[in-house]
Write a protein that holds these residues in place. Structure first.
Motif, short mmCIF file in Angstrom:
data_model
loop_
_atom_site.label_atom_id
_atom_site.label_comp_id
_atom_site.label_asym_id
_atom_site.label_seq_id
_atom_site.Cartn_x
_atom_site.Cartn_y
_atom_site.Cartn_z
N ARG A 138 4.95 -14.89 128.19
CA ARG A 138 3.73 -15.82 128.16
C ARG A 138 2.72 -15.71 126.71
O ARG A 138 2.13 -16.49 126.57
CB ARG A 138 2.80 -15.12 129.39
CG ARG A 138 3.61 -15.53 130.71
CD ARG A 138 2.48 -15.46 131.92
NE ARG A 138 1.48 -16.45 131.62
CZ ARG A 138 0.80 -16.64 133.00
NH1 ARG A 138 1.32 -16.26 133.89
NH2 ARG A 138 -0.01 -17.75 132.79
N ASP A 169 -1.96 -5.87 136.72
CA ASP A 169 -2.36 -7.08 137.70
C ASP A 169 -4.14 -6.42 137.92
O ASP A 169 -4.78 -6.39 139.10
CB ASP A 169 -1.94 -7.10 138.90
CG ASP A 169 -0.67 -7.86 138.92
OD1 ASP A 169 -0.59 -8.68 137.98
OD2 ASP A 169 0.27 -7.53 139.64
N ASP A 196 -6.85 -18.52 128.51
CA ASP A 196 -5.61 -19.51 129.10
C ASP A 196 -5.02 -18.46 130.28
O ASP A 196 -4.76 -18.92 131.31
CB ASP A 196 -4.58 -19.95 128.06
CG ASP A 196 -4.90 -21.07 127.52
OD1 ASP A 196 -5.94 -21.77 127.61
OD2 ASP A 196 -4.13 -21.45 126.36
N LEU A 197 -4.91 -17.35 130.05
CA LEU A 197 -4.38 -16.19 130.78
C LEU A 197 -5.38 -15.92 131.96
O LEU A 197 -5.31 -15.76 133.06
CB LEU A 197 -4.14 -14.94 130.20
CG LEU A 197 -2.93 -15.04 129.40
CD1 LEU A 197 -2.59 -13.72 128.35
CD2 LEU A 197 -1.69 -15.28 130.19
N ASN A 198 -6.71 -16.00 131.38
CA ASN A 198 -8.08 -15.97 132.75
C ASN A 198 -7.85 -16.97 133.76
O ASN A 198 -7.88 -16.76 134.60
CB ASN A 198 -9.03 -15.76 131.86
CG ASN A 198 -10.41 -16.31 132.82
OD1 ASN A 198 -10.82 -17.33 132.36
ND2 ASN A 198 -10.65 -15.47 133.46
N LYS A 199 -7.52 -18.26 133.07
CA LYS A 199 -7.64 -19.36 133.97
C LYS A 199 -6.20 -19.21 134.94
O LYS A 199 -6.51 -19.64 136.07
CB LYS A 199 -7.53 -20.64 133.06
CG LYS A 199 -7.60 -21.90 134.04
CD LYS A 199 -7.41 -23.22 133.07
CE LYS A 199 -8.43 -23.02 131.93
NZ LYS A 199 -8.44 -24.35 130.89
N ASP A 200 -5.12 -18.79 134.39
CA ASP A 200 -4.11 -18.89 135.08
C ASP A 200 -3.75 -17.77 136.30
O ASP A 200 -3.41 -17.83 137.29
CB ASP A 200 -2.72 -18.55 134.25
CG ASP A 200 -2.35 -20.04 133.31
OD1 ASP A 200 -3.24 -21.03 133.59
OD2 ASP A 200 -1.64 -19.76 132.41
N LEU A 201 -4.26 -16.53 135.79
CA LEU A 201 -4.27 -15.22 136.66
C LEU A 201 -5.47 -14.83 137.18
O LEU A 201 -5.46 -14.12 138.16
CB LEU A 201 -3.71 -14.06 135.54
CG LEU A 201 -2.58 -14.38 134.72
CD1 LEU A 201 -2.24 -13.03 134.04
CD2 LEU A 201 -1.51 -14.50 135.68
N LYS A 202 -6.74 -15.56 137.06
CA LYS A 202 -7.98 -15.45 137.50
C LYS A 202 -8.33 -13.85 137.43
O LYS A 202 -9.05 -13.31 138.03
CB LYS A 202 -7.69 -15.36 139.11
CG LYS A 202 -7.51 -17.13 139.52
CD LYS A 202 -8.61 -18.21 139.43
CE LYS A 202 -8.26 -19.60 139.50
NZ LYS A 202 -7.07 -19.98 138.62
#
Length: 232
Positions: A138, A169, A196-202
């Protein structure tokens, strides 16, 4: 994300003070009563002058240091109520760290560095390894799994560090000047990846930076001045 991570408030600082040299004469007050609530999936940046206490606050939020007064709660549980072993376990499961210096272990490969927080818990499963590989993919490093840190560029090392921070996680990633050793272009690319990872993984992100442009990319941007947080 763990079940604990389903609560809306991830980290809360209540009246956090930090002082050094508690002799009553030469006391230095770094934090003077900080209140801060980090919600699930939120990105918060903290800026301030050098020596303002930004890193100190981040360390207290992550349980690496304890407040002189006040407390920090992770999912409603105060660090002050925990034994050191419990704080370490909470940190391993709920909080990821990314620093200005990547702190990768030089004798381990990229994938081994990513899996290190899981190794600390015990045996790493094939599922864990698959997860580490997925995270490195990723962040664009699927072709660098078996490379040592010395064989990676500065930006690649930081991407390994963010993958390592996410492998457990965590509910929140605390990033202390993570772009400080990168050029402007690499810094912006790295932060775009983080958000982007923040948006995808919350996953919540708290970012300490001196770069106001990067700070403005967060949902909320705060100024630490004279030991207190202010909206920017």
């Amino acid at each position: 994300m763990s079940e604990m991570g389903e609560s809306r408030t991830v980290i809360q600082a209540r009246g956090v003070e930090k002082s050094y040299g508690l002799d009553g004469v030469n006391t230095v007050h770094v934090l003077r009563g900080v209140d801060l609530t980090i919600s699930r999936g939120e990105t918060v940046s903290i800026v301030g002058s050098s020596g303002s206490g930004k890193s100190t606050l981040l360390h207290i939020l992550g349980g690496l240091d304890l407040a002189t007064k006040g407390d920090v709660l992770v999912h409603g549980v105060p660090f002050a109520s925990m034994r050191e072993s419990q704080i370490c376990e909470m940190r391993n499961r709920e909080i990821g760290f990314v620093y200005q210096f990547h702190h990768l272990l030089v004798e381990f490969t990229a994938i081994e560095n990513v899996l290190m927080p899981l190794m600390i818990r015990g045996k790493v499963t094939e599922e864990d390894r698959d997860k580490g590989v997925s995270l490195l993919s990723r962040v664009g490093l699927e072709h660098r799994l078996d490379h040592l840190p010395s064989e990676l560029s500065g930006g690649e090392r930081q991407r390994v560090a963010i993958a390592r921070a996410l492998v457990t996680d965590p509910s929140c990633v605390l990033a202390d000047e993570p772009t400080g050793n990168l050029d402007k272009s690499s810094a912006k690319s790295f932060m775009n990846l983080v958000f982007d990872l923040n948006k995808d993984l919350k996953t919540s992100v708290v970012l300490v930076t001196h770069d106001h442009e990067l700070a403005n990319m967060a949902h909320r941007s705060l100024l630490l001045d004279d030991g207190l947080l202010h909206d920017r």
